[in-house]
Design an enzyme around this catalytic site. Structure first.
Site, PDB file in Angstrom:
ATOM      1  N   ASP A  35      -4.618  66.772  66.937  1.00  0.00           N
ATOM      2  CA  ASP A  35      -4.545  66.790  65.477  1.00  0.00           C
ATOM      3  C   ASP A  35      -5.822  67.384  64.884  1.00  0.00           C
ATOM      4  OD1 ASP A  35      -2.174  65.574  65.857  1.00  0.00           O
ATOM      5  OD2 ASP A  35      -2.694  63.662  64.881  1.00  0.00           O
ATOM      6  N   GLU A  37      -7.853  69.578  66.215  1.00  0.00           N
ATOM      7  CA  GLU A  37      -7.881  71.039  66.374  1.00  0.00           C
ATOM      8  C   GLU A  37      -6.975  71.702  65.329  1.00  0.00           C
ATOM      9  OE1 GLU A  37      -8.462  72.073  71.034  1.00  0.00           O
ATOM     10  OE2 GLU A  37      -7.003  70.504  70.580  1.00  0.00           O
ATOM     11  N   TYR A  38      -5.828  71.076  65.103  1.00  0.00           N
ATOM     12  CA  TYR A  38      -4.886  71.605  64.109  1.00  0.00           C
ATOM     13  C   TYR A  38      -5.531  71.580  62.723  1.00  0.00           C
ATOM     14  CZ  TYR A  38      -0.659  71.990  61.210  1.00  0.00           C
ATOM     15  OH  TYR A  38       0.273  72.372  60.282  1.00  0.00           O
ATOM     16  N   ASP A  39      -6.144  70.419  62.398  1.00  0.00           N
ATOM     17  CA  ASP A  39      -6.796  70.294  61.092  1.00  0.00           C
ATOM     18  C   ASP A  39      -7.890  71.347  60.918  1.00  0.00           C
ATOM     19  OD1 ASP A  39      -5.151  68.221  60.545  1.00  0.00           O
ATOM     20  OD2 ASP A  39      -6.630  66.641  60.940  1.00  0.00           O
ATOM     21  N   SER A  84      32.672  69.333  53.494  1.00  0.00           N
ATOM     22  CA  SER A  84      32.408  68.025  54.102  1.00  0.00           C
ATOM     23  C   SER A  84      33.296  67.899  55.339  1.00  0.00           C
ATOM     24  CB  SER A  84      32.642  66.905  53.104  1.00  0.00           C
ATOM     25  OG  SER A  84      33.898  67.038  52.546  1.00  0.00           O
ATOM     26  N   GLU A 116      27.098  66.577  68.010  1.00  0.00           N
ATOM     27  CA  GLU A 116      25.817  66.470  67.313  1.00  0.00           C
ATOM     28  C   GLU A 116      25.735  65.112  66.641  1.00  0.00           C
ATOM     29  OE1 GLU A 116      25.842  69.659  64.459  1.00  0.00           O
ATOM     30  OE2 GLU A 116      26.628  71.076  65.922  1.00  0.00           O
ATOM     31  N   LYS A 118      25.428  62.614  63.830  1.00  0.00           N
ATOM     32  CA  LYS A 118      25.644  62.823  62.396  1.00  0.00           C
ATOM     33  C   LYS A 118      24.521  62.108  61.655  1.00  0.00           C
ATOM     34  CE  LYS A 118      29.044  62.843  58.735  1.00  0.00           C
ATOM     35  NZ  LYS A 118      28.259  62.212  57.673  1.00  0.00           N
ATOM     36  N   ASP A 120      22.288  60.597  58.779  1.00  0.00           N
ATOM     37  CA  ASP A 120      22.607  59.960  57.502  1.00  0.00           C
ATOM     38  C   ASP A 120      21.504  60.273  56.505  1.00  0.00           C
ATOM     39  OD1 ASP A 120      24.072  58.600  55.723  1.00  0.00           O
ATOM     40  OD2 ASP A 120      23.609  56.605  56.492  1.00  0.00           O
ATOM     41  N   ARG A 139      23.273  70.088  48.430  1.00  0.00           N
ATOM     42  CA  ARG A 139      24.668  70.444  48.628  1.00  0.00           C
ATOM     43  C   ARG A 139      25.434  70.474  47.292  1.00  0.00           C
ATOM     44  NH1 ARG A 139      29.195  67.201  49.612  1.00  0.00           N
ATOM     45  NH2 ARG A 139      30.886  68.369  50.583  1.00  0.00           N
ATOM     46  N   GLU A 178      20.159  68.510  57.471  1.00  0.00           N
ATOM     47  CA  GLU A 178      20.153  67.214  56.803  1.00  0.00           C
ATOM     48  C   GLU A 178      18.704  66.754  56.642  1.00  0.00           C
ATOM     49  OE1 GLU A 178      23.189  66.163  56.063  1.00  0.00           O
ATOM     50  OE2 GLU A 178      23.191  63.975  55.931  1.00  0.00           O
ATOM     51  N   TYR A 230      21.717  72.020  61.426  1.00  0.00           N
ATOM     52  CA  TYR A 230      22.927  71.937  62.249  1.00  0.00           C
ATOM     53  C   TYR A 230      23.908  73.090  62.032  1.00  0.00           C
ATOM     54  CZ  TYR A 230      24.486  69.718  57.908  1.00  0.00           C
ATOM     55  OH  TYR A 230      24.755  69.445  56.594  1.00  0.00           O
ATOM     56  N   LYS A 294      32.353  69.568  67.013  1.00  0.00           N
ATOM     57  CA  LYS A 294      32.707  70.895  66.487  1.00  0.00           C
ATOM     58  C   LYS A 294      33.271  71.760  67.602  1.00  0.00           C
ATOM     59  CE  LYS A 294      28.924  70.715  63.131  1.00  0.00           C
ATOM     60  NZ  LYS A 294      27.564  71.148  62.799  1.00  0.00           N
ATOM     61  N   LYS A 318      32.798  58.608  63.217  1.00  0.00           N
ATOM     62  CA  LYS A 318      31.823  57.686  62.635  1.00  0.00           C
ATOM     63  C   LYS A 318      31.681  56.398  63.446  1.00  0.00           C
ATOM     64  CE  LYS A 318      30.726  58.060  58.459  1.00  0.00           C
ATOM     65  NZ  LYS A 318      31.337  58.378  57.185  1.00  0.00           N
ATOM     66  N   CYS A 412      38.909  25.464  34.753  1.00  0.00           N
ATOM     67  CA  CYS A 412      39.508  25.815  36.043  1.00  0.00           C
ATOM     68  C   CYS A 412      40.537  26.935  35.847  1.00  0.00           C
ATOM     69  CB  CYS A 412      40.173  24.593  36.654  1.00  0.00           C
ATOM     70  SG  CYS A 412      41.133  24.999  38.116  1.00  0.00           S
ATOM     71  N   CYS A 415      44.258  25.204  36.770  1.00  0.00           N
ATOM     72  CA  CYS A 415      44.924  24.167  35.971  1.00  0.00           C
ATOM     73  C   CYS A 415      44.335  24.014  34.583  1.00  0.00           C
ATOM     74  CB  CYS A 415      44.893  22.834  36.714  1.00  0.00           C
ATOM     75  SG  CYS A 415      43.242  22.125  36.767  1.00  0.00           S
ATOM     76  N   CYS A 430      36.621  21.632  40.146  1.00  0.00           N
ATOM     77  CA  CYS A 430      37.717  21.257  39.264  1.00  0.00           C
ATOM     78  C   CYS A 430      37.971  19.780  39.533  1.00  0.00           C
ATOM     79  CB  CYS A 430      38.959  22.085  39.575  1.00  0.00           C
ATOM     80  SG  CYS A 430      40.394  21.438  38.708  1.00  0.00           S
ATOM     81  N   CYS A 435      45.061  19.644  41.226  1.00  0.00           N
ATOM     82  CA  CYS A 435      44.985  21.092  41.054  1.00  0.00           C
ATOM     83  C   CYS A 435      45.252  21.902  42.320  1.00  0.00           C
ATOM     84  CB  CYS A 435      43.639  21.465  40.455  1.00  0.00           C
ATOM     85  SG  CYS A 435      43.387  23.224  40.321  1.00  0.00           S
TER      86      CYS A 435
HETATM   87  S1  IVH Z   1      28.504  70.023  59.671  1.00  0.00           S
HETATM   88  C1  IVH Z   1      31.640  72.457  57.908  1.00  0.00           C
HETATM   89  N1  IVH Z   1      26.851  68.693  61.197  1.00  0.00           N
HETATM   90  O1  IVH Z   1      27.781  65.278  57.025  1.00  0.00           O
HETATM   91  C2  IVH Z   1      30.738  71.467  58.513  1.00  0.00           C
HETATM   92  N2  IVH Z   1      27.220  67.889  59.006  1.00  0.00           N
HETATM   93  O2  IVH Z   1      30.635  65.077  55.711  1.00  0.00           O
HETATM   94  C3  IVH Z   1      30.026  70.657  57.526  1.00  0.00           C
HETATM   95  N3  IVH Z   1      25.962  65.885  58.435  1.00  0.00           N
HETATM   96  O3  IVH Z   1      27.544  67.251  54.153  1.00  0.00           O
HETATM   97  C4  IVH Z   1      28.889  69.875  57.982  1.00  0.00           C
HETATM   98  N4  IVH Z   1      24.921  65.692  60.346  1.00  0.00           N
HETATM   99  O4  IVH Z   1      25.451  66.159  55.056  1.00  0.00           O
HETATM  100  C5  IVH Z   1      27.436  68.761  59.996  1.00  0.00           C
HETATM  101  N5  IVH Z   1      25.409  67.616  62.648  1.00  0.00           N
HETATM  102  C6  IVH Z   1      25.980  67.703  61.460  1.00  0.00           C
HETATM  103  C7  IVH Z   1      25.722  66.760  60.440  1.00  0.00           C
HETATM  104  C8  IVH Z   1      26.376  66.896  59.222  1.00  0.00           C
HETATM  105  C9  IVH Z   1      25.085  65.179  59.143  1.00  0.00           C
HETATM  106  C10 IVH Z   1      26.412  65.570  57.062  1.00  0.00           C
HETATM  107  C11 IVH Z   1      26.228  66.699  56.076  1.00  0.00           C
HETATM  108  C12 IVH Z   1      27.578  66.997  55.518  1.00  0.00           C
HETATM  109  C13 IVH Z   1      28.339  65.759  55.848  1.00  0.00           C
HETATM  110  C14 IVH Z   1      29.786  66.090  56.085  1.00  0.00           C
END
Ligand code: IVH
Length: 672
Positions: A35, A37-39, A84, A116, A118, A120, A139, A178, A230, A294, A318, A412, A415, A430, A435
């Site tokens: 760190d 060296e980077y700084d 989505s 991948e 997902k 959050d 988005r 994300e 992604y 995918k 999910k 109540c 009743c 009550c 009742c």
């Molecule tokens: S692909 C056409 N890949 O999930 C494909 N989405 O409900 C669209 N998300 O709005 C998204 N990780 O915010 C994709 N590895 C991932 C993801 C991802 C999280 C979220 C993203 C998207 C929502 C889709």
């Protein structure tokens, strides 16, 4: 003052080095310098840039913070819509997805998928022109987002300039990913906010979203945000054959890609990997809410295409959340078997721990005040002990000012008795001992076998339903939803489904059953039969006068009075109306021609003027009646002719109705 060429050279070198070390640190997670060296490199670059400000370019690693606060975000279009994903929760649903894909593509071999985590967080688009970060947006609605470029620039893992050492950079790249906040960072941020008396964020996702949508980039810069990329939108100057290739190339350009991505062939391997991710999920320092599957080949993706809002070539598998966010629509009261009156939150349906819930206990008034839960609030709900859903806390930062505090009713809800609360107790009760048992008995009677005959709905379940606030009166039975049942102990998918079907079946009923089910005092199964036969329809019975009722053989004045009064009561009329509205239908009574003297027994004494005794007997029998030779308790009529014998006395003794010849002829339809 012209910038000396060796300085220009040094600045260029420093920037390249810093970008490379960012890549080692953020993308590869394997720094090659300390760190310090980077700084030191950053420090040197800053000094040179201060001395020669004309050398500063927006893609210099020193230029992350500095843009002034804006008063609102500009709207920017997404040239390729940010779609989505459809959700799935079970292996079956995932297999169905795989089947759909194969059917659509008309192929029967195993498909190659990328898997991948997902993330959050919240989706963003990063636009790079000739490798330089020029625009970043949220988005939004998928077609238009907000320009949050200056905020995104403050995220250290977003390169301001793409690396070109492994791959030439394209003329245009729209990278998608994300933005999220690590769990630890989220905890620290909330602790700090708590100390400062500021509202805390409900979860890392909200914290990330709130931080990115700050009008002052300095605030965003102070929040520890990160990104995983992604996918891509428009790309000019580079073709991709597969999703896997996209992910690998993004990484080479210096964009952060989740290291847990995987490529598999066949859906079963995807299902296995989902199990694996679920098992390590807690140990990750960021939150994931599932796995995205995918179709790997871009050509197949193109053939599959998209539906209105989501692609056919991807699905979000999910995890079952132990807690979720939803909104409170109302707070109602439920009355328990001990008379305890409990507030229950009615919510927009939400999936928690594998089931959809729409109500949660709020325990008591004090608890609602302590948590400051209001009608209209967005709240976190959790399934405690995996059974009874409960509200954890409201999301105060999402309040609009229209939320209404809960006021504990004084009476109540079942009743109408004034509620009482013992000193030192939190629970209102009550005080009417009638009742709850009365209500539960009334409903249990309604659903019982000789009444509406709802199989699987015994008194115990009725009590559970009342206690949970799911039903408060008979018509509520027809509003029960599957998720209501699943929130009760002892119910699973199948049993819930069976009960719902039984409730549905019970809607088609007969008039005697329906009359009996109403629970009118003195109206048992037999009386219900008599009434049904007599009146033929519910409308006729409802219109009957006291005289009409009293005139029915077998119905005494007290019973007639009870029936009459029941149907006069507005509440009961309303009950019938709601039941019919809920879809209860009553089969029409059979209008078969009943013989007029059916069930009636006659004894003759004395001679008849108009016919012989034997003719009279035949006549009675042809009309369905019975002729007895002696007077007994079950004799209905004694027909008294000329010179009657001892049978008349017997009839008088037993109080049997006696009729003369004229009246008899009238009965058999021979005299008007
Ligand atoms: S692909 C056409 N890949 O999930 C494909 N989405 O409900 C669209 N998300 O709005 C998204 N990780 O915010 C994709 N590895 C991932 C993801 C991802 C999280 C979220 C993203 C998207 C929502 C889709």
């Amino acid at each position: 003052m012209a910038v000396p060429p060796e300085v220009l050279e040094r600045i260029k070198k420093l920037r390249e080095e810093i970008n490379y070390h960012n890549y080692r640190y953020y993308v590869l997670d394997s720094p090659v310098i300390s760190d310090e060296e980077y700084d030191a490199l950053m420090h040197e670059l800053k000094e040179l840039e201060e001395k020669y400000p004309e050398t500063i370019t927006p893609d210099s690693p020193t230029q992350r913070v500095g843009a002034p606060p804006s008063d609102k975000f500009r709207t920017v279009p997404h040239h390729v819509p940010m779609l989505s994903l459809d959700d799935a929760f079970t292996p079956e649903e995932i297999r169905e997805f795989d089947q759909r894909v194969k059917k659509f593509l008309e192929i029967d071999h195993d498909i190659e998928y990328t898997l991948e985590p997902k993330m959050d967080g919240l989706a963003v688009e990063l636009v790079y022109e000739k490798g330089v970060f020029v625009l970043g947006s949220t988005r939004g609605d998928g077609y238009n987002g907000e320009d949050v470029t200056n905020n995104l620039r403050t995220i250290p893992s977003i390169p301001l300039k793409l690396l070109s050492m492994h791959e030439p950079v394209p003329d245009l790249l729209e990278a998608r990913g994300e933005v999220y906040m690590e769990k630890e960072a989220f905890k620290r941020l909330n602790e700090e906010r708590e100390k400062q008396g500021l509202p805390t964020f409900a979860n890392p996702r909200n914290a990330a979203a709130g931080s990115l949508r700050q009008l002052d980039p300095k605030v965003t810069a102070s929040r520890p945000l990160n990104i995983f990329c992604y996918g891509v939108g428009r790309v000019e100057g580079r073709d991709f054959k597969t999703q896997w290739e996209i992910l690998q190339t993004l990484k080479k350009w210096g964009l952060r890609v989740n290291p847990l991505i995987k490529k598999v062939t066949g859906i079963e391997k995807a299902i296995k990997y989902h199990e694996y991710l679920a098992s390590i999920r807690q140990e990750l320092n960021y939150e994931i809410d599932g796995m995205v599957i995918k179709v790997n080949e871009v050509e197949l993706q193109n053939r599959l295409g998209t539906k209105a809002r989501s692609p056919r070539w991807a699905i979000a598998y999910k995890f079952e959340a132990a807690q979720s966010v939803t909104r409170i629509i109302d707070i109602i009261l439920s009355v328990g078997r001990t008379g305890a009156v409990t507030p229950v939150a009615i919510m927009e349906p939400v999936r928690v721990g594998g089931v959809t819930i729409r109500r949660a206990t709020l325990h008591n008034e004090d608890e609602i005040k302590r948590k400051d839960i209001r009608i209209g609030d967005w709240v976190i709900v959790r399934r405690a002990g995996d059974v009874i859903p409960e509200v954890v806390k409201p999301l105060k930062e999402r309040r609009t000012g229209k939320e209404k505090p809960f006021v504990m009713p004084k009476y109540c809800p079942v009743c109408g008795s004034p509620l009482v609360k013992k000193p030192g107790e939190a629970i209102y009760r009550c005080p009417n001992p009638e009742c709850f048992p009365r209500l539960s008995k009334k409903i249990a009677h309604f659903v019982s076998k000789p009444a509406m005959d709802i199989e699987g709905l015994g008194p115990k379940v009725v009590e559970q339903l009342i206690t949970a606030g799911i039903i408060r009166d008979i018509p509520d039975l027809y509003k029960i939803k599957k998720e209501d049942l699943l929130s009760l102990e002892g119910f699973a998918e199948k049993s819930a489904q069976n009960l719902l079907e039984a409730i549905e079946r019970s809607k088609k009923t007969t008039l005697p059953r329906f009359i009996f089910a109403l629970g009118i005092r003195h109206v048992g199964e037999v009386t219900a039969q008599v009434l049904a036969k007599h009146f033929k329809s519910l409308e006729n019975l409802m219109k009957a006068s006291l005289d009409d009722l009293e005139a029915i053989p077998g119905i005494g004045p007290e019973v007639a009075q009870s029936i009459y009064q029941w149907f006069q009561d507005k509440k009961n009329q309303e009950l019938i109306r709601s039941l019919l509205e809920a879809g209860v239908t009553i089969e029409p009574m059979e209008t078969e021609k009943r013989l007029p003297l059916e069930g009636k027994s006659f004894v003759f004494t004395g001679g008849l003027k108009s016919m012989k005794r034997s003719e009279a007997k035949k006549l009675v029998m042809s009309l369905g009646g019975e002729v007895q030779s002696t007077v007994g308790k079950n004799t209905d009529f004694v027909v008294v002719g000329e010179n009657p014998g001892s049978k008349l006395q017997k009839a008088r003794q037993l109080g049997i109705k006696t009729i003369g010849e004229d009246e008899f002829l009238e009965m058999v339809g021979m005299k008007k």
